[in-house]
Write a protein that holds these residues in place. Structure first.
Motif, PDB file in Angstrom:
ATOM      1  N   SER A 135       0.830  -1.209   0.000  1.00  0.00           N
ATOM      2  CA  SER A 135       0.000   0.000   0.000  1.00  0.00           C
ATOM      3  C   SER A 135       0.865   1.260   0.000  1.00  0.00           C
ATOM      4  O   SER A 135       0.492   2.278  -0.600  1.00  0.00           O
ATOM      5  CB  SER A 135      -0.944  -0.001   1.214  1.00  0.00           C
ATOM      6  N   PHE A 136       2.022   1.206   0.652  1.00  0.00           N
ATOM      7  CA  PHE A 136       2.920   2.357   0.638  1.00  0.00           C
ATOM      8  C   PHE A 136       3.469   2.595  -0.766  1.00  0.00           C
ATOM      9  O   PHE A 136       3.540   3.736  -1.237  1.00  0.00           O
ATOM     10  CB  PHE A 136       4.074   2.150   1.619  1.00  0.00           C
ATOM     11  N   HIS A 137       3.837   1.533  -1.435  1.00  0.00           N
ATOM     12  CA  HIS A 137       4.375   1.672  -2.791  1.00  0.00           C
ATOM     13  C   HIS A 137       3.283   2.046  -3.789  1.00  0.00           C
ATOM     14  O   HIS A 137       3.556   2.702  -4.796  1.00  0.00           O
ATOM     15  CB  HIS A 137       5.102   0.386  -3.189  1.00  0.00           C
ATOM     16  N   ALA A 138       2.045   1.660  -3.494  1.00  0.00           N
ATOM     17  CA  ALA A 138       0.922   2.130  -4.310  1.00  0.00           C
ATOM     18  C   ALA A 138       0.782   3.642  -4.185  1.00  0.00           C
ATOM     19  O   ALA A 138       0.489   4.339  -5.166  1.00  0.00           O
ATOM     20  CB  ALA A 138      -0.377   1.440  -3.882  1.00  0.00           C
ATOM     21  N   ALA A 139       1.002   4.166  -2.981  1.00  0.00           N
ATOM     22  CA  ALA A 139       0.943   5.614  -2.776  1.00  0.00           C
ATOM     23  C   ALA A 139       2.017   6.320  -3.594  1.00  0.00           C
ATOM     24  O   ALA A 139       1.773   7.389  -4.174  1.00  0.00           O
ATOM     25  CB  ALA A 139       1.098   5.942  -1.292  1.00  0.00           C
ATOM     26  N   PHE A 140       3.218   5.720  -3.652  1.00  0.00           N
ATOM     27  CA  PHE A 140       4.278   6.294  -4.485  1.00  0.00           C
ATOM     28  C   PHE A 140       3.840   6.338  -5.956  1.00  0.00           C
ATOM     29  O   PHE A 140       4.022   7.352  -6.635  1.00  0.00           O
ATOM     30  CB  PHE A 140       5.559   5.473  -4.344  1.00  0.00           C
ATOM     31  N   MET A 259       0.377  -1.596 -12.403  1.00  0.00           N
ATOM     32  CA  MET A 259       1.227  -1.717 -11.211  1.00  0.00           C
ATOM     33  C   MET A 259       0.553  -1.069 -10.002  1.00  0.00           C
ATOM     34  O   MET A 259       0.584  -1.605  -8.888  1.00  0.00           O
ATOM     35  CB  MET A 259       2.589  -1.064 -11.457  1.00  0.00           C
ATOM     36  N   THR A 260      -0.054   0.090 -10.222  1.00  0.00           N
ATOM     37  CA  THR A 260      -0.733   0.779  -9.120  1.00  0.00           C
ATOM     38  C   THR A 260      -1.886  -0.056  -8.586  1.00  0.00           C
ATOM     39  O   THR A 260      -2.046  -0.223  -7.371  1.00  0.00           O
ATOM     40  CB  THR A 260      -1.252   2.144  -9.591  1.00  0.00           C
ATOM     41  N   ILE A 261      -2.697  -0.593  -9.484  1.00  0.00           N
ATOM     42  CA  ILE A 261      -3.819  -1.441  -9.066  1.00  0.00           C
ATOM     43  C   ILE A 261      -3.307  -2.680  -8.333  1.00  0.00           C
ATOM     44  O   ILE A 261      -3.855  -3.088  -7.299  1.00  0.00           O
ATOM     45  CB  ILE A 261      -4.669  -1.845 -10.288  1.00  0.00           C
ATOM     46  N   GLY A 262      -2.236  -3.280  -8.858  1.00  0.00           N
ATOM     47  CA  GLY A 262      -1.663  -4.456  -8.217  1.00  0.00           C
ATOM     48  C   GLY A 262      -1.192  -4.159  -6.803  1.00  0.00           C
ATOM     49  O   GLY A 262      -1.353  -4.973  -5.894  1.00  0.00           O
ATOM     50  N   ARG A 263      -0.601  -2.974  -6.605  1.00  0.00           N
ATOM     51  CA  ARG A 263      -0.114  -2.623  -5.273  1.00  0.00           C
ATOM     52  C   ARG A 263      -1.259  -2.266  -4.335  1.00  0.00           C
ATOM     53  O   ARG A 263      -1.187  -2.538  -3.132  1.00  0.00           O
ATOM     54  CB  ARG A 263       0.879  -1.469  -5.387  1.00  0.00           C
ATOM     55  N   LEU A 264      -2.317  -1.662  -4.864  1.00  0.00           N
ATOM     56  CA  LEU A 264      -3.468  -1.347  -4.020  1.00  0.00           C
ATOM     57  C   LEU A 264      -4.136  -2.617  -3.490  1.00  0.00           C
ATOM     58  O   LEU A 264      -4.720  -2.611  -2.406  1.00  0.00           O
ATOM     59  CB  LEU A 264      -4.482  -0.506  -4.808  1.00  0.00           C
ATOM     60  N   THR A 265      -4.056  -3.678  -4.262  1.00  0.00           N
ATOM     61  CA  THR A 265      -4.646  -4.955  -3.833  1.00  0.00           C
ATOM     62  C   THR A 265      -3.593  -5.889  -3.242  1.00  0.00           C
ATOM     63  O   THR A 265      -3.892  -7.042  -2.925  1.00  0.00           O
ATOM     64  CB  THR A 265      -5.324  -5.654  -5.024  1.00  0.00           C
ATOM     65  N   GLY A 266      -2.371  -5.390  -3.065  1.00  0.00           N
ATOM     66  CA  GLY A 266      -1.271  -6.249  -2.623  1.00  0.00           C
ATOM     67  C   GLY A 266      -1.426  -6.806  -1.226  1.00  0.00           C
ATOM     68  O   GLY A 266      -1.054  -7.958  -0.974  1.00  0.00           O
ATOM     69  N   GLY A 312       1.939  -8.393 -12.534  1.00  0.00           N
ATOM     70  CA  GLY A 312       2.877  -9.380 -12.005  1.00  0.00           C
ATOM     71  C   GLY A 312       4.018  -8.759 -11.214  1.00  0.00           C
ATOM     72  O   GLY A 312       4.404  -9.251 -10.150  1.00  0.00           O
ATOM     73  N   LEU A 313       4.567  -7.657 -11.721  1.00  0.00           N
ATOM     74  CA  LEU A 313       5.718  -7.036 -11.068  1.00  0.00           C
ATOM     75  C   LEU A 313       5.334  -6.205  -9.844  1.00  0.00           C
ATOM     76  O   LEU A 313       6.184  -5.909  -9.004  1.00  0.00           O
ATOM     77  CB  LEU A 313       6.460  -6.122 -12.061  1.00  0.00           C
ATOM     78  N   ALA A 314       4.066  -5.844  -9.731  1.00  0.00           N
ATOM     79  CA  ALA A 314       3.628  -4.823  -8.775  1.00  0.00           C
ATOM     80  C   ALA A 314       4.158  -5.023  -7.364  1.00  0.00           C
ATOM     81  O   ALA A 314       4.640  -4.078  -6.724  1.00  0.00           O
ATOM     82  CB  ALA A 314       2.097  -4.754  -8.758  1.00  0.00           C
ATOM     83  N   ASN A 315       4.073  -6.232  -6.841  1.00  0.00           N
ATOM     84  CA  ASN A 315       4.358  -6.447  -5.428  1.00  0.00           C
ATOM     85  C   ASN A 315       5.720  -7.085  -5.158  1.00  0.00           C
ATOM     86  O   ASN A 315       6.052  -7.352  -3.992  1.00  0.00           O
ATOM     87  CB  ASN A 315       3.252  -7.303  -4.805  1.00  0.00           C
ATOM     88  N   LEU A 316       6.503  -7.322  -6.205  1.00  0.00           N
ATOM     89  CA  LEU A 316       7.803  -7.961  -5.994  1.00  0.00           C
ATOM     90  C   LEU A 316       8.763  -7.048  -5.242  1.00  0.00           C
ATOM     91  O   LEU A 316       9.439  -7.467  -4.296  1.00  0.00           O
ATOM     92  CB  LEU A 316       8.414  -8.392  -7.331  1.00  0.00           C
ATOM     93  N   PHE A 317       8.846  -5.793  -5.655  1.00  0.00           N
ATOM     94  CA  PHE A 317       9.768  -4.859  -4.998  1.00  0.00           C
ATOM     95  C   PHE A 317       9.378  -4.618  -3.539  1.00  0.00           C
ATOM     96  O   PHE A 317      10.239  -4.703  -2.646  1.00  0.00           O
ATOM     97  CB  PHE A 317       9.820  -3.544  -5.774  1.00  0.00           C
ATOM     98  N   PRO A 318       8.092  -4.325  -3.230  1.00  0.00           N
ATOM     99  CA  PRO A 318       7.731  -4.134  -1.813  1.00  0.00           C
ATOM    100  C   PRO A 318       8.042  -5.343  -0.939  1.00  0.00           C
ATOM    101  O   PRO A 318       8.546  -5.187   0.185  1.00  0.00           O
ATOM    102  CB  PRO A 318       6.224  -3.861  -1.869  1.00  0.00           C
TER     103      PRO A 318
END
Length: 387
Positions: A135-140, A259-266, A312-318
């Protein structure tokens, strides 16, 4: 530490992540105008832009020590102030050399705040006992989209000087608002705080250092794809699939939005799948998506591939940064972030060289290969994952 305090800290950190993306994107959209103002050639501008990268990488290595000594919250606020002040400097320069010098300062602030607030986020995730790091990386990502969109709207109305000075004012006001919360409350798990922690990061022994580098490699694989798509997706669609310039520009937008959607649902994804399966499934999904995006014979199939790659990549870095931080605290975050940022720098030139040797579609399949490597690393490190 009471739950409402943790909630306030989460909100404040989310604001800082969004501010970082907002300020950085605001600078990026004014690069063409700054290039014209400084009368820099393409090569001179490229060298000047290395100031951002060089400053960020050097500072990332050092910020872990600063966080241990002064605290993640304090370093986050100081770096935020420096970031907001330094973004106003590029329009004041009139040569590529001067531009490179001020971008070095900007890059130092950018690298420092990324390590500091990621370290603070790792501590908060442990205290909340919920996998909210995405969720923090989605904010970024959201901050970056807003900053780029606003920059595009005002580019024809405001000069770079007024635009970036406006970002400074907005950023300092936001820092004043959110920074008060960080400075008022001790980080979760500190000696002054009673918040529970699942584990206490320790100084790295040789095993922990190896694992941190492994998770940093996952971050590198992810950021490589982000950098490659940012610089080469539009050219691929226009050159290889005969898209118009307008449609070609949509390619990266589709990827970034996914990526943003993926992180929001991460967070939900991590709660259901756990870290290991999120890494493995995410890397495999990105690999399949990028093969489609690179090799598809039609424009719309390629765009679909970019969307799948972003999801796919959205949540790997967080996840990678969180695991590195859980293992070794701010130093772990610093190492993983440095490797990740290195991947973002490596991606565009590597794609360029491979495109000259082979072709651009073939070069873009390297993103798929590294995503698959991230999935493989996820399998091999499953024993040290927390879930």
């Amino acid at each position: 530490m009471p739950g409402n305090t943790l909630t306030r800290l989460r909100i404040a950190l989310t604001v800082f992540f969004a501010l970082d993306g907002f300020v950085f994107a605001g600078w990026v959209v004014r690069i063409p105008a700054i290039k014209e103002q400084t009368d820099a050639s393409a090569s001179a501008l490229g060298l000047a832009l290395l100031g951002v990268s060089g400053g960020a990488v050097v500072t990332m290595v050092l910020t872990g020590r600063l966080c241990r000594r002064y605290g993640n919250h304090q370093v986050t606020v100081v770096c935020a102030v420096l970031l907001c002040l330094s973004v106003a400097l590029p329009p004041l320069t009139h040569s590529a050399l001067a531009l490179g010098a001020v971008l070095l300062i900007f890059g130092m602030a950018f690298g420092g705040i990324n390590v500091a607030f990621n370290s603070a986020a790792v501590e908060l995730v442990a205290a909340l006992r919920r996998p909210v790091m995405p969720s923090f990386h989605a904010a970024f990502s959201l901050g970056g989209m807003i900053g780029a969109g606003l920059g595009g709207l005002v580019a024809g109305v405001l000069s770079p000087t007024r635009h970036l000075l406006g970002l400074t004012v907005i950023g300092l006001l936001v820092t004043l608002f959110a920074g008060r919360t960080l400075l008022r409350h001790q980080p979760p798990g500190s000696p002054e705080s009673s918040a529970p922690r699942e584990s206490t990061p320790r100084r790295m022994d040789s095993r922990a250092r190896r694992l941190v580098f492994v998770f940093g490699l996952i971050a590198l694989c992810t950021a490589y794809g982000e950098g490659a798509l940012a610089d080469w997706s539009a050219l691929h669609l226009e050159q290889d699939l005969d898209a118009t310039s307008g449609l070609a520009a949509i390619g990266y937008s589709c990827f970034a939005l996914a990526m943003t959607i993926g992180r929001l649902t991460g967070t939900t994804l991590l709660e259901r799948l756990g870290q290991t399966r999120t890494l493995v499934y995410g890397g495999a999904t990105a690999a399949v998506g990028m093969l489609l995006g690179a090799l598809a014979p039609s424009l719309w199939a390629a765009l679909l591939g970019f969307v799948i790659t972003g999801l796919g990549l959205a949540n790997l870095f967080p996840v990678a940064v969180e695991r590195a931080g859980a293992l070794a605290g701010p130093d772990g975050v610093a190492i993983a972030s440095t490797l990740g940022y290195g991947g973002m720098l490596l991606g565009p030139p590597a794609i360029g060289f491979m495109a000259d040797w082979f072709s651009l579609p073939v070069a873009l399949t390297s993103v798929a290969a590294l995503a698959a490597l991230a999935a493989l690393i996820g399998v091999t490190t499953r024993r040290v994952a927390t879930n």
